[in-house]
Structure formats: C-alpha cells, structure tokens
Design a protein around this motif. Structure first.
Motif, PDB file in Angstrom:
ATOM      1  N   UNK A  23      19.818  13.778  23.857  1.00 15.11           N
ATOM      2  CA  UNK A  23      18.703  14.730  23.769  1.00 15.11           C
ATOM      3  C   UNK A  23      19.074  15.952  22.942  1.00 15.11           C
ATOM      4  N   UNK A  24      20.246  15.912  22.337  1.00 16.17           N
ATOM      5  CA  UNK A  24      20.745  17.067  21.610  1.00 16.17           C
ATOM      6  C   UNK A  24      20.245  17.146  20.184  1.00 16.17           C
ATOM      7  N   UNK A  25      19.304  16.328  19.836  1.00 13.50           N
ATOM      8  CA  UNK A  25      18.700  16.406  18.509  1.00 13.50           C
ATOM      9  C   UNK A  25      17.180  16.345  18.649  1.00 13.50           C
ATOM     10  N   UNK A  29      14.349  13.850  20.665  1.00  9.07           N
ATOM     11  CA  UNK A  29      13.403  14.377  21.650  1.00  9.07           C
ATOM     12  C   UNK A  29      11.977  14.000  21.245  1.00  9.07           C
ATOM     13  N   UNK A  30      11.668  14.207  19.978  1.00  9.27           N
ATOM     14  CA  UNK A  30      10.321  13.919  19.490  1.00  9.27           C
ATOM     15  C   UNK A  30       9.990  12.435  19.599  1.00  9.27           C
ATOM     16  N   UNK A  31      10.942  11.590  19.292  1.00  2.60           N
ATOM     17  CA  UNK A  31      10.727  10.143  19.396  1.00  2.60           C
ATOM     18  C   UNK A  31      10.395   9.771  20.837  1.00  2.60           C
TER      19      UNK A  31
ATOM     20  N   UNK B  12       9.549  23.908  21.275  1.00  5.52           N
ATOM     21  CA  UNK B  12       9.884  23.271  22.546  1.00  5.52           C
ATOM     22  C   UNK B  12      10.905  22.155  22.333  1.00  5.52           C
ATOM     23  N   UNK B  13      10.692  21.370  21.284  1.00  3.75           N
ATOM     24  CA  UNK B  13      11.631  20.274  21.011  1.00  3.75           C
ATOM     25  C   UNK B  13      13.005  20.820  20.646  1.00  3.75           C
ATOM     26  N   UNK B  14      13.025  21.870  19.866  1.00  2.00           N
ATOM     27  CA  UNK B  14      14.312  22.470  19.504  1.00  2.00           C
ATOM     28  C   UNK B  14      15.000  23.092  20.715  1.00  2.00           C
TER      29      UNK B  14
END
Lengths: 109, 109
Positions: A23-25, A29-31, B12-14
């Motif tokens: 989850x560090x990228x 997360x978006x995927x 939020x994703x970042x």
DNA sequence: TCGTTTAATCGCAATATTACTATAAAGTAA
DNA sequence: TTACTTTATAGTAATATTGCGATTAAACGA
C-alpha cells in the motif's frame, strides 16, 4: 546495504512490513480502490483509469498478484482482475492487531 | 524515474501510501510495537531492543517523528519517545476507510 | 492467413531506501 | 576543566523501487 535485514525481526513484523509496502504506492492504492468500487472483475480498464504507462501498471498489478491481494484470470486477449477477498481478510487481520492497539492518552512527554 | 508521480493521484491516495510506507520496514514496526508495549515514554532503550546500529535506528525514529506518529522529548543526554496518540488515531482513520472496505465473496473469476 | 488488440516482459535510467562508519553535539559527572 | 554518555548528523555504499520505451506473446477477427 540498502537491503532490509529481515532476519533481525519476527515473522509477524516482516509480514506487516510486506503488506504495508504493497500500500506504499498510490498507484497500487488506486488500483485496489478501483477494484473495490467496481465490486466485480474488471478487464482491461485499469490502465485507462490511472495515468501511468501500461508496463508500469502491469508491474504494480504483478506485485499485488504475487502478494495474493488480487487475482487475474485470462479472458481472451484481456485479463480480468478482482480482489481476492479471502487473502484481503487475512491481510486485514495481520494489520489489525498492529494498528488497533490503543492507548490511554499519554501525558508523560 | 524512480520517483513516485504523486501528482497523478488524489491527496487521500497519497496519504494512505505515505502512512503505509512508515510501516513498510520491520524496524519501524518493531519500534512502534515496543512503544505500545511499554505504554509510556521510553528513553534510550530502543537501540538496545533492536539489532541495528544506533544511527540506523536514529534514522528510523526520525522518519516516524516527521510523520507525527511518535514524539521525542529531550531529557538530559537522553531522548524519550512515545506514541503520539492523537496522530496515531488520525492515521488509523485514514487507513481504516481503505482497509475496511469489504465485499461479498466474488465468484466471477 | 494477416493484422489488430491486449497485457506481460526486458532492459535501462533515475531516484529512493537502508545501513553503516565516523563524527559532532549536548548534556552529565568526576 | 576533562572524561563520559547518549543521540543526531554527515557522508557513503549497496540495494530496491519506480517508470518508461521497445518488444514479445497470445488470442481474436476479418
């Protein structure tokens, strides 16, 4: 150096770190958010959703697949992806114990 | 390349990715677990707890401090560290929305 | 068949991370 | 003062990650 000294830590600590790096990228997360939002298998559209080159996204998908968080099944020339709900639940259990340790508000410092 | 293209993603994703990277190293997981276990401020003993060189641990502590997850207060020649419970709660809220999206078991793939 | 579509892989360059040694800084104690 | 303790910082080397262009592989359709 530059390599993590995993031998110095417990399996549980290493497992938390491995999941966290997934989850560090923000692309990963978006995927994952997209797959959750679609609520079903998604073929192909992931590349169109995210503004990165196709090989880059393919690489992120591979990492998530190798961790078991998503599944990809071939469908003709396309590949359909979805969340692996069993493994997602397992991951959550691992992170839950770590994140949800709560403390009374400290006033020592 | 080698740099994350944060501009392509939402705040939020970042934010999720930044928090996740904090837990993406077992030494930082171990530091946080130790602070939780002690349940109070801890001066100095962290280096003795973890089998890495003192400057390496100091570097990990700095990252956690910069993210706001821990606080360090000077006490003589020592520095006392503890969990910043307010920021920890904020971080949990950020990650929970992401992790706790559950799905009915998919059978499409 | 041949061209098209889709996704994976290869190979590379740029950047980030990890870990260390050596050193500095800041306080304490004699 | 000097010696000592503790932690931070500087500098560096090794490794990992990110991202992309070029290519490949595999399946489809005309």
């Amino acid at each position: 150096m530059g390599a993590i000294k995993t031998a110095n830590f417990t399996d549980a600590q290493n497992a938390i770190a491995v999941y966290a790096r997934a989850f560090g990228h923000p692309a990963r997360v978006a995927i994952l958010q997209y797959l959750f939002r679609m609520d079903s298998c998604v073929c192909g559209e992931i590349v169109a959703e995210i503004d990165l080159a196709q090989p880059t996204i393919s690489q992120h998908l591979k990492e998530l697949r190798q961790l078991g968080l998503i599944r990809g099944t071939v469908d003709g020339t396309r590949v359909c992806y979805c969340i692996d709900t069993d493994n997602w639940a397992r991951m959550k259990e691992t992170l839950h114990d770590f994140l949800d340790q709560d403390l009374p508000k400290l006033d020592c410092c």
